[in-house]
Design an enzyme around this catalytic site. Structure first.
Site, PDB file in Angstrom:
ATOM      1  N   ILE A  98       0.895  -1.177   0.066  1.00  0.00           N
ATOM      2  CA  ILE A  98      -0.406   0.355   0.364  1.00  0.00           C
ATOM      3  C   ILE A  98       1.071   1.144  -0.084  1.00  0.00           C
ATOM      4  O   ILE A  98       0.843   2.497  -0.575  1.00  0.00           O
ATOM      5  CB  ILE A  98      -1.325   0.115   1.434  1.00  0.00           C
ATOM      6  CG1 ILE A  98      -1.926   0.693   0.701  1.00  0.00           C
ATOM      7  CG2 ILE A  98      -0.428  -0.123   2.368  1.00  0.00           C
ATOM      8  CD1 ILE A  98      -2.990   0.327  -0.227  1.00  0.00           C
ATOM      9  N   SER A 150      12.301   1.306   6.069  1.00  0.00           N
ATOM     10  CA  SER A 150      12.173  -0.199   5.570  1.00  0.00           C
ATOM     11  C   SER A 150      13.112  -1.131   5.935  1.00  0.00           C
ATOM     12  O   SER A 150      14.504  -0.946   6.106  1.00  0.00           O
ATOM     13  CB  SER A 150      12.050  -0.389   4.223  1.00  0.00           C
ATOM     14  OG  SER A 150      11.983  -1.009   3.687  1.00  0.00           O
ATOM     15  N   ARG A 151      12.820  -2.381   6.503  1.00  0.00           N
ATOM     16  CA  ARG A 151      13.857  -3.562   6.670  1.00  0.00           C
ATOM     17  C   ARG A 151      14.398  -3.228   5.407  1.00  0.00           C
ATOM     18  O   ARG A 151      15.663  -4.144   5.195  1.00  0.00           O
ATOM     19  CB  ARG A 151      13.663  -4.144   7.395  1.00  0.00           C
ATOM     20  CG  ARG A 151      12.226  -3.953   8.807  1.00  0.00           C
ATOM     21  CD  ARG A 151      11.350  -4.884   9.076  1.00  0.00           C
ATOM     22  NE  ARG A 151      10.303  -5.599   7.825  1.00  0.00           N
ATOM     23  CZ  ARG A 151       9.737  -6.556   8.030  1.00  0.00           C
ATOM     24  NH1 ARG A 151      10.248  -7.460   9.405  1.00  0.00           N
ATOM     25  NH2 ARG A 151       9.050  -6.835   6.638  1.00  0.00           N
ATOM     26  N   ASP A 179      -9.251  -7.581   7.102  1.00  0.00           N
ATOM     27  CA  ASP A 179      -8.784  -6.785   7.290  1.00  0.00           C
ATOM     28  C   ASP A 179      -9.269  -5.915   5.884  1.00  0.00           C
ATOM     29  O   ASP A 179      -9.400  -4.763   5.758  1.00  0.00           O
ATOM     30  CB  ASP A 179      -7.656  -6.931   6.042  1.00  0.00           C
ATOM     31  CG  ASP A 179      -6.350  -6.145   5.458  1.00  0.00           C
ATOM     32  OD1 ASP A 179      -6.413  -5.517   6.434  1.00  0.00           O
ATOM     33  OD2 ASP A 179      -6.315  -6.496   4.558  1.00  0.00           O
ATOM     34  N   LYS A 191      -4.800   2.036   8.247  1.00  0.00           N
ATOM     35  CA  LYS A 191      -6.278   1.242   8.947  1.00  0.00           C
ATOM     36  C   LYS A 191      -5.679  -0.695   9.309  1.00  0.00           C
ATOM     37  O   LYS A 191      -4.889  -0.776   8.006  1.00  0.00           O
ATOM     38  CB  LYS A 191      -7.274   1.337   7.998  1.00  0.00           C
ATOM     39  CG  LYS A 191      -7.428   1.035   6.268  1.00  0.00           C
ATOM     40  CD  LYS A 191      -8.005  -0.824   6.699  1.00  0.00           C
ATOM     41  CE  LYS A 191      -6.827  -1.862   6.434  1.00  0.00           C
ATOM     42  NZ  LYS A 191      -7.196  -2.400   5.494  1.00  0.00           N
TER      43      LYS A 191
END
Ligand code: NAP
Length: 304
Positions: free
Chosen positions: A12, A34-35, A166, A88
């Site tokens: 997203i 970010s990993r 979700d 969300k």
């Protein structure tokens, strides 16, 4: 210019957040955490703590990570004095989000718990059309192919990942924008063996005497259905395509392009400018109630 630090460069974030930030006046992407991923030309950090430490001038953080684990990231942002926008669902639990609310209020920071489907093109017009009409019943059909929309996402099947809620919570976010006083009556949760979250759920709800049913299902093998049907004393309003299109007894009320995330970022900017927060827990509360009271039905194991 308000600098945004974006955390979690997944589906997203790439599809919606990056273009929406670029398209919103007064904002710019200042850094990411970010990993695994990097963005050329943008400072990138391994995690939010490193970002917060290295970038004291970034005033606002946007979290696009899964709900599990988001609380610690959110608290870190608030403790560092940054305004905060949440994808969300705003958290894995209600109490987490209430704690974030208290922290943001105590520090005079903006907390924006977003519900992107509420910003879909036809939702405001639908709400306007319902004014002065008597609602008789509501039916929600929210069905899609989990393999198409959530490929490889293991977190949605783990506790706190919501499973079919979700996407289903998007329908509930629209419902609770259109209809006041919705409560859960009962829920049936269909949970694949070996998984923690449902692949399908059937809900009975009501608002006063108005019956509301919701069917959420991830086992659809053709085009998705994201529909809410509201029957009133003066006709039936159909909201389709997740709120992008509305018809009254078959006649188009409105159809338009969705600018859900551009609207969210403009709202975030404006909330920060006026030092306000916006947190509505109604959709998450209905999901929590479904998990609290729902009858569990084991179903066939799901292989991703
Ligand atoms: P995703 O594709 O799995 O991306 C989530 C990103 O969060 C990962 O790429 C990862 O980014 C980071 N992350 C940090 N800790 C993680 C962990 N323990 N497990 C997995 N990822 C972790 O998920 P998404 O679809 O973008 O969803 C993220 C949030 O947006 C969810 O709350 C979801 O409900 C919401 N959302 C999703 C959609 C959609 O259509 N996909 C639509 C609207 C809202 P790094 O590798 O960069 O660290």
């Amino acid at each position: 210019m308000l600098g945004i630090g974006l955390v979690g460069l997944g589906t997203i974030a790439r599809a919606q957040h990056l273009p929406a930030i670029a398209a919103t006046d007064g904002l710019h992407l200042a850094a990411i955490a970010s990993r695994n991923a990097a963005l050329e030309g943008t400072p990138c950090y391994q995690n939010i703590d490193a970002l917060l430490q290295a970038e004291p001038d970034i005033a606002a953080i946007s979290l696009c990570t899964p709900p599990q684990g988001r609380f610690d990231q959110a608290m870190a942002a608030l403790h560092a004095g940054r305004h905060l926008m949440l994808e969300k669902p705003p958290g894995a639990t209600l109490s987490e989000v209430e704690a974030l609310q208290a922290e943001a209020t105590a520090r005079g920071l903006t907390l924006f718990a977003t519900w992107h489907s509420r910003e879909a093109a036809a939702v405001d017009s639908a709400r306007d059309w319902l004014v002065g009409k008597t609602l008789r019943s509501v039916t929600i059909d929210w069905r899609e192919d989990v393999r198409k929309w959530h490929p490889g996402q293991e977190w949605i099947w783990a506790a706190g990942g919501l499973g079919v809620f979700d996407p289903g919570i998007n329908a509930l976010s629209i419902l609770t924008k259109l209809v006041a006083g919705v409560i859960l009556v009962s829920a049936d949760l269909h949970i694949p063996q070996g998984r923690a979250t449902p692949i399908a759920a059937d809900l009975h709800l009501r608002a006063g005497n108005v019956p509301i049913t919701a069917g959420f299902d991830w086992r659809l093998d053709h085009d998705e259905i994201w529909r809410i049907s509201l029957t009133t004393d003066q006709g039936t309003l159909l909201l389709d395509d997740g709120g992008a299109r509305a018809t009254i007894d078959g006649t188009p009320l409105i159809a338009g392009e969705n600018h859900e995330y551009a609207r969210l970022y403009a709202r975030f900017r404006d909330l920060i400018a006026t030092r306000q927060s916006e947190v509505d827990l109604a959709p998450l509360r209905l999901v929590a109630d479904a998990f609290l009271t729902g009858t569990h039905h084991p179903t066939a194991p799901f292989q991703s």
